[in-house]
Design a protein around this motif. Sequence first.
Motif, PDB file in Angstrom:
ATOM      1  N   CYS A 139      19.104  56.917  73.984  1.00  0.00           N
ATOM      2  CA  CYS A 139      20.439  55.568  73.603  1.00  0.00           C
ATOM      3  C   CYS A 139      19.755  54.485  72.166  1.00  0.00           C
ATOM      4  N   THR A 140      18.555  55.479  71.770  1.00  0.00           N
ATOM      5  CA  THR A 140      17.653  54.221  70.564  1.00  0.00           C
ATOM      6  C   THR A 140      17.668  55.769  69.457  1.00  0.00           C
ATOM      7  N   ALA A 143      18.233  59.155  62.021  1.00  0.00           N
ATOM      8  CA  ALA A 143      18.822  58.868  63.448  1.00  0.00           C
ATOM      9  C   ALA A 143      19.603  57.408  63.462  1.00  0.00           C
ATOM     10  N   PHE A 144      20.557  57.215  63.702  1.00  0.00           N
ATOM     11  CA  PHE A 144      21.396  55.613  63.877  1.00  0.00           C
ATOM     12  C   PHE A 144      21.671  55.759  65.435  1.00  0.00           C
ATOM     13  N   GLU A 149      24.179  51.641  70.776  1.00  0.00           N
ATOM     14  CA  GLU A 149      24.376  51.916  71.429  1.00  0.00           C
ATOM     15  C   GLU A 149      23.282  51.945  73.223  1.00  0.00           C
ATOM     16  N   ALA A 150      22.523  50.794  73.112  1.00  0.00           N
ATOM     17  CA  ALA A 150      20.975  50.261  74.288  1.00  0.00           C
ATOM     18  C   ALA A 150      21.078  48.711  73.990  1.00  0.00           C
ATOM     19  N   TYR A 151      21.951  47.888  72.778  1.00  0.00           N
ATOM     20  CA  TYR A 151      22.354  46.598  72.403  1.00  0.00           C
ATOM     21  C   TYR A 151      23.671  46.459  72.038  1.00  0.00           C
ATOM     22  N   GLU A 152      24.790  46.267  72.185  1.00  0.00           N
ATOM     23  CA  GLU A 152      26.624  46.414  71.546  1.00  0.00           C
ATOM     24  C   GLU A 152      26.206  45.509  70.000  1.00  0.00           C
ATOM     25  N   GLU A 153      25.307  44.047  70.809  1.00  0.00           N
ATOM     26  CA  GLU A 153      24.928  43.145  69.329  1.00  0.00           C
ATOM     27  C   GLU A 153      24.265  43.812  68.155  1.00  0.00           C
ATOM     28  N   PHE A 154      23.446  45.097  69.046  1.00  0.00           N
ATOM     29  CA  PHE A 154      22.360  45.465  67.645  1.00  0.00           C
ATOM     30  C   PHE A 154      21.757  46.827  67.370  1.00  0.00           C
ATOM     31  N   VAL A 155      22.258  46.617  66.005  1.00  0.00           N
ATOM     32  CA  VAL A 155      22.343  48.540  65.247  1.00  0.00           C
ATOM     33  C   VAL A 155      20.889  48.314  64.906  1.00  0.00           C
ATOM     34  N   CYS A 156      20.538  49.893  64.595  1.00  0.00           N
ATOM     35  CA  CYS A 156      18.975  50.292  63.986  1.00  0.00           C
ATOM     36  C   CYS A 156      19.429  51.654  63.057  1.00  0.00           C
ATOM     37  N   VAL A 157      18.933  51.739  62.586  1.00  0.00           N
ATOM     38  CA  VAL A 157      18.194  53.317  61.425  1.00  0.00           C
ATOM     39  C   VAL A 157      17.008  53.867  61.447  1.00  0.00           C
ATOM     40  N   ALA A 158      16.391  54.550  61.800  1.00  0.00           N
ATOM     41  CA  ALA A 158      15.203  55.224  62.262  1.00  0.00           C
ATOM     42  C   ALA A 158      15.414  56.782  61.406  1.00  0.00           C
TER      43      ALA A 158
END
Length: 259
Positions: free
Chosen positions: A140-141, A190-191, A195-204
């Motif tokens: 989920c990250t 990857a995005f 998915e781990a925390y509703e309020e935060f998003v991430c790009v890796a």
Amino acid sequence: MLSPATSSPERTVLGRVASVLEAFDEGHEVLSLSELYKLTGLPKSTLHRLADQLCQVGWIERDPGGYRVGMRLFELGNLAVEGKRLQEAAFPHLQALAAKTGMAAQLGILDQTEVVYLERIGGGSFRLPTRRGGRKPAYCTALGKAMIAFDEEAIQTVVTAEMPRKTANTITEPGALRSELGKVREFGVAFDRGEAYEEFVCVATPIRNAGRTLGAVSVTGPAGRMRWGMASEAVRSTAAAIWNANFSVDFRAVGSVRP
């Protein structure tokens, strides 16, 4: 009688485990049970039980001559050494990434089905739930997906384990996760869409050559502030810079490499 707080180390479970592991050195790579008894001073019944338990978790292994240090300890030692080296090489590039994007820049490595966060820089204007030294499930990250996407064994381990829902956006179906990881392999990014925390998003993106993933780098922050295209290009160039800063020299002798 001594209380637990004042007990000497050899009286605690961890102290006894440490005494067994520390008995091994360059001059004692393989030890019989009787040799371990002499070196540790532990009661034979306790020592026999500890040896069985340590074998079960892979910290020591049975050998025709007795016992030897197990592969799991070797793996953990390599993880620590390589992780520190990667962290030092990445630090200035993570600083630049955080300054460029206005988001938190993170560095992670994979430990079986979990991401271990080696470093986090930035994010001063918002509070992230992640921390240096912390762990999160890979599925989920963005950091986790960036790394397992290029390792079929890791994918199989993740999709056959439980994937509990963290938010409404968490991917919990093995087929859907495999499809997502296929896109990661295709585009190299990857995005995490809350998915781990509703309020935060991430790009890796992974830090890797053609066949080996050393870790991954990401930018993360509040969903409303993420500029997906810019962030994708930024993490790609940062991963390449980290690789070139430290690892390409080491692998030049065994063939050409590219991030």
